[in-house]
Design a protein around this motif. Structure first.
Motif, PDB file in Angstrom:
ATOM      1  N   LEU A 123      25.635  12.496  50.588  1.00  0.00           N
ATOM      2  CA  LEU A 123      26.004  13.503  49.587  1.00  0.00           C
ATOM      3  C   LEU A 123      26.254  14.801  50.326  1.00  0.00           C
ATOM      4  CD1 LEU A 123      23.629  13.488  46.480  1.00  0.00           C
ATOM      5  CD2 LEU A 123      26.112  13.265  46.509  1.00  0.00           C
ATOM      6  N   TYR A 124      27.464  15.310  50.280  1.00  0.00           N
ATOM      7  CA  TYR A 124      27.762  16.581  50.927  1.00  0.00           C
ATOM      8  C   TYR A 124      27.678  17.675  49.875  1.00  0.00           C
ATOM      9  CZ  TYR A 124      30.784  20.361  52.556  1.00  0.00           C
ATOM     10  OH  TYR A 124      31.299  21.582  52.864  1.00  0.00           O
ATOM     11  N   VAL A 125      26.700  18.595  50.072  1.00  0.00           N
ATOM     12  CA  VAL A 125      26.533  19.701  49.125  1.00  0.00           C
ATOM     13  C   VAL A 125      26.589  21.002  49.913  1.00  0.00           C
ATOM     14  CG1 VAL A 125      25.017  20.740  47.414  1.00  0.00           C
ATOM     15  CG2 VAL A 125      25.131  18.268  47.619  1.00  0.00           C
ATOM     16  N   GLU A 126      27.672  21.694  49.744  1.00  0.00           N
ATOM     17  CA  GLU A 126      27.925  22.878  50.549  1.00  0.00           C
ATOM     18  C   GLU A 126      26.882  23.964  50.308  1.00  0.00           C
ATOM     19  OE1 GLU A 126      31.717  24.497  49.693  1.00  0.00           O
ATOM     20  OE2 GLU A 126      31.949  25.401  51.662  1.00  0.00           O
ATOM     21  N   ASN A 127      26.577  24.180  49.070  1.00  0.00           N
ATOM     22  CA  ASN A 127      25.661  25.252  48.698  1.00  0.00           C
ATOM     23  C   ASN A 127      24.209  24.774  48.801  1.00  0.00           C
ATOM     24  OD1 ASN A 127      24.215  27.264  47.535  1.00  0.00           O
ATOM     25  ND2 ASN A 127      25.498  27.421  45.685  1.00  0.00           N
ATOM     26  N   GLU A 182      21.451  26.223  48.228  1.00  0.00           N
ATOM     27  CA  GLU A 182      20.560  26.610  47.121  1.00  0.00           C
ATOM     28  C   GLU A 182      20.588  25.569  45.994  1.00  0.00           C
ATOM     29  OE1 GLU A 182      22.020  30.488  46.265  1.00  0.00           O
ATOM     30  OE2 GLU A 182      21.447  31.097  48.297  1.00  0.00           O
ATOM     31  N   ASN A 183      21.641  24.827  45.969  1.00  0.00           N
ATOM     32  CA  ASN A 183      21.790  23.805  44.937  1.00  0.00           C
ATOM     33  C   ASN A 183      20.987  22.548  45.212  1.00  0.00           C
ATOM     34  OD1 ASN A 183      23.109  23.948  42.601  1.00  0.00           O
ATOM     35  ND2 ASN A 183      25.174  23.755  43.466  1.00  0.00           N
ATOM     36  N   ARG A 184      20.486  22.444  46.450  1.00  0.00           N
ATOM     37  CA  ARG A 184      19.942  21.178  46.941  1.00  0.00           C
ATOM     38  C   ARG A 184      18.794  20.633  46.081  1.00  0.00           C
ATOM     39  NH1 ARG A 184      18.832  21.108  53.163  1.00  0.00           N
ATOM     40  NH2 ARG A 184      21.062  20.789  53.299  1.00  0.00           N
ATOM     41  N   ASP A 185      17.892  21.537  45.695  1.00  0.00           N
ATOM     42  CA  ASP A 185      16.731  21.088  44.909  1.00  0.00           C
ATOM     43  C   ASP A 185      17.152  20.367  43.635  1.00  0.00           C
ATOM     44  OD1 ASP A 185      15.045  21.933  46.754  1.00  0.00           O
ATOM     45  OD2 ASP A 185      14.402  23.770  45.713  1.00  0.00           O
ATOM     46  N   LYS A 186      18.171  20.902  43.035  1.00  0.00           N
ATOM     47  CA  LYS A 186      18.684  20.296  41.802  1.00  0.00           C
ATOM     48  C   LYS A 186      19.175  18.862  42.092  1.00  0.00           C
ATOM     49  CE  LYS A 186      20.174  20.995  37.497  1.00  0.00           C
ATOM     50  NZ  LYS A 186      19.401  21.436  36.366  1.00  0.00           N
ATOM     51  N   PHE A 187      19.837  18.707  43.249  1.00  0.00           N
ATOM     52  CA  PHE A 187      20.318  17.365  43.635  1.00  0.00           C
ATOM     53  C   PHE A 187      19.146  16.416  43.873  1.00  0.00           C
ATOM     54  CE2 PHE A 187      24.330  19.407  44.046  1.00  0.00           C
ATOM     55  CZ  PHE A 187      25.267  18.395  43.857  1.00  0.00           C
ATOM     56  N   LEU A 188      18.100  16.956  44.540  1.00  0.00           N
ATOM     57  CA  LEU A 188      16.934  16.105  44.841  1.00  0.00           C
ATOM     58  C   LEU A 188      16.247  15.649  43.555  1.00  0.00           C
ATOM     59  CD1 LEU A 188      15.479  17.938  47.951  1.00  0.00           C
ATOM     60  CD2 LEU A 188      16.844  15.852  47.876  1.00  0.00           C
ATOM     61  N   GLU A 189      16.396  16.450  42.534  1.00  0.00           N
ATOM     62  CA  GLU A 189      15.793  16.105  41.252  1.00  0.00           C
ATOM     63  C   GLU A 189      16.546  14.938  40.592  1.00  0.00           C
ATOM     64  OE1 GLU A 189      15.594  18.498  37.141  1.00  0.00           O
ATOM     65  OE2 GLU A 189      15.276  19.751  38.929  1.00  0.00           O
ATOM     66  N   PHE A 190      17.845  14.913  40.814  1.00  0.00           N
ATOM     67  CA  PHE A 190      18.677  13.914  40.123  1.00  0.00           C
ATOM     68  C   PHE A 190      18.958  12.651  40.943  1.00  0.00           C
ATOM     69  CE2 PHE A 190      20.235  15.492  36.041  1.00  0.00           C
ATOM     70  CZ  PHE A 190      19.683  16.766  36.058  1.00  0.00           C
ATOM     71  N   TYR A 191      18.845  12.744  42.277  1.00  0.00           N
ATOM     72  CA  TYR A 191      19.158  11.586  43.115  1.00  0.00           C
ATOM     73  C   TYR A 191      17.981  11.225  44.019  1.00  0.00           C
ATOM     74  CZ  TYR A 191      23.940  12.806  41.801  1.00  0.00           C
ATOM     75  OH  TYR A 191      25.061  13.103  41.099  1.00  0.00           O
ATOM     76  N   GLU A 192      17.926   9.992  44.406  1.00  0.00           N
ATOM     77  CA  GLU A 192      16.945   9.530  45.398  1.00  0.00           C
ATOM     78  C   GLU A 192      17.627   9.669  46.750  1.00  0.00           C
ATOM     79  OE1 GLU A 192      13.998   7.842  44.088  1.00  0.00           O
ATOM     80  OE2 GLU A 192      13.317   8.340  46.123  1.00  0.00           O
ATOM     81  N   ILE A 193      17.084  10.547  47.635  1.00  0.00           N
ATOM     82  CA  ILE A 193      17.745  10.820  48.911  1.00  0.00           C
ATOM     83  C   ILE A 193      16.870  10.326  50.062  1.00  0.00           C
ATOM     84  CG2 ILE A 193      18.629  12.645  50.425  1.00  0.00           C
ATOM     85  CD1 ILE A 193      20.283  12.427  47.891  1.00  0.00           C
TER      86      ILE A 193
END
Lengths: 373, 209
Positions: A352-356, A358-369
């Motif tokens: 998952l490429y997430v440029e920003n 600061e957004n990362r936590d939100k991604f960790l909440e929604f996906y299993e990384i």
């Protein structure tokens, strides 16, 4: 904000984890079909009403989704079943192939459903049709494909409920004039009605006793033995002996005897199937996870005069037994560097490429990384 | 597979009591397993491998059709109205009642086209009148059906009648009996074959085979 009348979907959505599971199941089952020599073909999602209505098992206007072809004015139907299309394909384009010819397919079938019945209008099937195999060989192969499918999915605790429309047609012959009433009572396994109509009929006593025993003649191999011993004529007896051989063959090929159930009263599709039918049932769900049967007259309707049988796995029902693991969709990595992401992807990783950042936590909440880079 | 637990959907009320009474007398279950006073909805008889759930009578076929229950006990009226795809094993003989067409006493009791009929049973009502060659409009109600013709909501009603007292008190009378109903043992088509050993045993004890 979305308008209120745009929220509901007419068809069926599928959430990410179920979608993933569906793909996995589909892929395992397609491998199984391939192992049995099936060639996969793709078929149209809609087809002519006229063709389907005369060649689809259990076709009824209430259960289909129909629309009009504006060019020809003909009625079209979202396919409720694959079998007629496969037969037509084989008849049109593969009639010069050596027999047996084994065709595989996967995709969605559609039906019109009543509101609030808890039934989906779209379903995914993976299945096959075998052309040019006579009943003993072909039907055994169908059951073997089914069993290997169950093994590939690591499912256990399923049973194969086997019916026989040839046996059924002999029963109807025995029933004679009370044929229609008999069939009605049989399909509902209605004991009281069965007793009443048989007792009031002019049939001879041996036939009466036999017919009355049929609604509850379902179970293991012993049921066949009991039926054989009370069979009122040679024709039906010969068929029971055939069925016994069929069961023995399956058992000798490794199918658990306990998984095999014969149901003498099975009569669904008696005017469509010409021999054996089966349903794969699983204790985890109240519905079937697969079905199959023989329809020797079907391919002939398309000008391809060969015996045929086929089976299909019902993927959504399988998902209900074999539930998706986890609660989130998983990826190997998350990173804010496009360079790193591309390198990892080249190694076959999912990223998952997430440029920003600061957004990362939100991604960790929604996906299993798996790992953060 | 003989350790399978059999789940039975029962309609709350008298039918549930009579079923349990019958099951106890046939050795299918133990006494006192279902306690309707307890407000619980699921009851387990571990010793006999039986589980009972109490639901609304109209919902019994739904639970059975979907396999949430293997077996169900419900009146023939409900089996016919819901037209559920289930096995209809046997008539248990109790829970008798009549499904009747009723109208205002001394009113016009002749069936006529365009009549409005209020009922909990729209499917059977439509079929019944269609077979008689009369087209009617149905209004589905969920209770106090007797009220409909009195206040002019409908011309007639189709409803269950046991003694006829309720009809009488509301100035109505029976015009015709549509169906004599008794309790039926129904079964899910997949589950009863999957658990065939146990289901056949239960039906044998009930005297069906």
């Amino acid at each position: 904000m979305m308008k209120k009348n745009m929220l509901a979907s007419a068809g069926t959505n599928m959430a990410p984890l179920r979608s993933k599971k569906l793909n996995e199941i589909e892929s395992s089952l397609r491998d199984v079909l391939s192992a049995y020599g099936c060639i996969e073909i793709f078929l149209p999602i809609y087809d002519y009403y006229d063709m389907l209505s005369s060649t689809t098992q259990g076709f009824s206007d209430e259960n289909i989704i129909r629309f009009i072809d504006r060019n020809t004015g003909k009625s079209l139907v979202l396919r409720p079943d694959f079998t007629p299309q496969v037969c037509r394909y084989a008849a049109n384009y593969m009639n010069n192939y050596p027999l047996p010819l084994r065709l595989g397919y996967r995709g969605r079938v559609f039906r019109n459903v009543n509101m609030d019945k808890g039934i989906k209008s779209e379903k995914t099937q993976v299945g096959c049709e075998l052309f040019g195999l006579e009943e003993m060989t072909g039907d055994i192969e169908l059951l073997l494909i089914a069993e290997r499918g169950m093994k590939a999915l690591n499912l256990s605790g399923h049973r194969y409920v086997i019916g026989d429309m040839k046996f059924n047609s002999y029963l109807l012959k025995l029933a004679g004039d009370i044929r229609e009433e008999f069939l009605k009572a049989l399909s509902a396994k209605n004991l009281d009605r069965m007793k009443k109509i048989v007792n009031e009929s002019p049939l001879d006593d041996k036939v009466k006793t036999f017919l009355k025993s049929v609604p509850f003649a379902y179970g293991g191999k012993d049921v066949l033995e009991e039926l054989k011993n009370s069979a009122p004529d040679e024709e039906i007896k010969t068929r029971i002996v055939y069925l016994q051989k069929f069961f023995d063959k399956l058992i000798s090929l490794g199918i658990d005897e306990k998984a095999l159930v014969f149901d003498a009263s099975e009569c669904k599709g008696y005017d469509y199937y010409t021999g054996l039918t089966f349903e794969i049932l699983h204790g985890g769900v109240g519905s079937k996870i697969g079905t199959g049967g023989r329809y020797d007259n079907l391919a002939g309707k398309f000008g391809f005069n060969v015996p045929a049988c086929g089976m299909a796995f019902y993927v959504e029902e399988i998902i209900n037994v074999d539930k998706p693991a986890g609660v989130k969709v998983s990826f190997d990595y998350i990173t804010d560097s496009q360079d790193k992401a591309e390198k990892l992807r080249a190694e076959g990783k999912s990223v998952l490429y997430v440029e920003n950042k600061e957004n990362r936590d939100k991604f960790l909440e929604f996906y299993e990384i798996g790992q953060i880079l | 597979m003989n350790n399978d637990i059999i789940t039975v959907a029962l309609p709350k009320g008298r039918l549930a009591d009579e079923t349990i009474e019958l099951f106890v007398s046939k050795g299918i279950t133990q006494e006192g397993v279902v306690d309707e006073e307890s407000r619980k909805l699921v009851f387990l008889d571990e010793k006999h491998g039986m589980r009972y759930m109490l639901v609304r009578n109209m919902d019994v076929p739904t639970y059975v059709e979907h396999g949430a229950a293997d077996l169900g006990i419900v009146g023939l009226d409900i089996v016919k109205e819901t037209a559920a795809d289930v096995y209809e094993f046997m008539d248990l003989g109790f829970g008798g009642c009549r499904l009747c067409v009723a109208g205002v006493k001394d009113g016009n009791s002749r069936y006529r086209h365009d009549m409005v009929v209020a009922t909990k049973y729209p499917r059977m009502t439509k079929d019944f009148f269609a077979k008689k060659g009369v087209f009617v409009e149905t209004i589905k109600l969920y209770g106090s059906i007797e009220l409909a013709p009195i206040v002019g909501l409908s011309d007639m009603i189709v409803d269950l009648v046991s003694t006829g007292q309720t009809l009488k008190k509301n100035g109505l009378e029976v015009i015709e009996t549509m169906l004599e109903s008794t309790a039926r043992l129904i079964g899910n088509k997949s589950m009863t074959r999957l658990k065939h050993e146990r289901v056949k045993e239960i039906i044998k004890r009930l005297g069906g085979i």
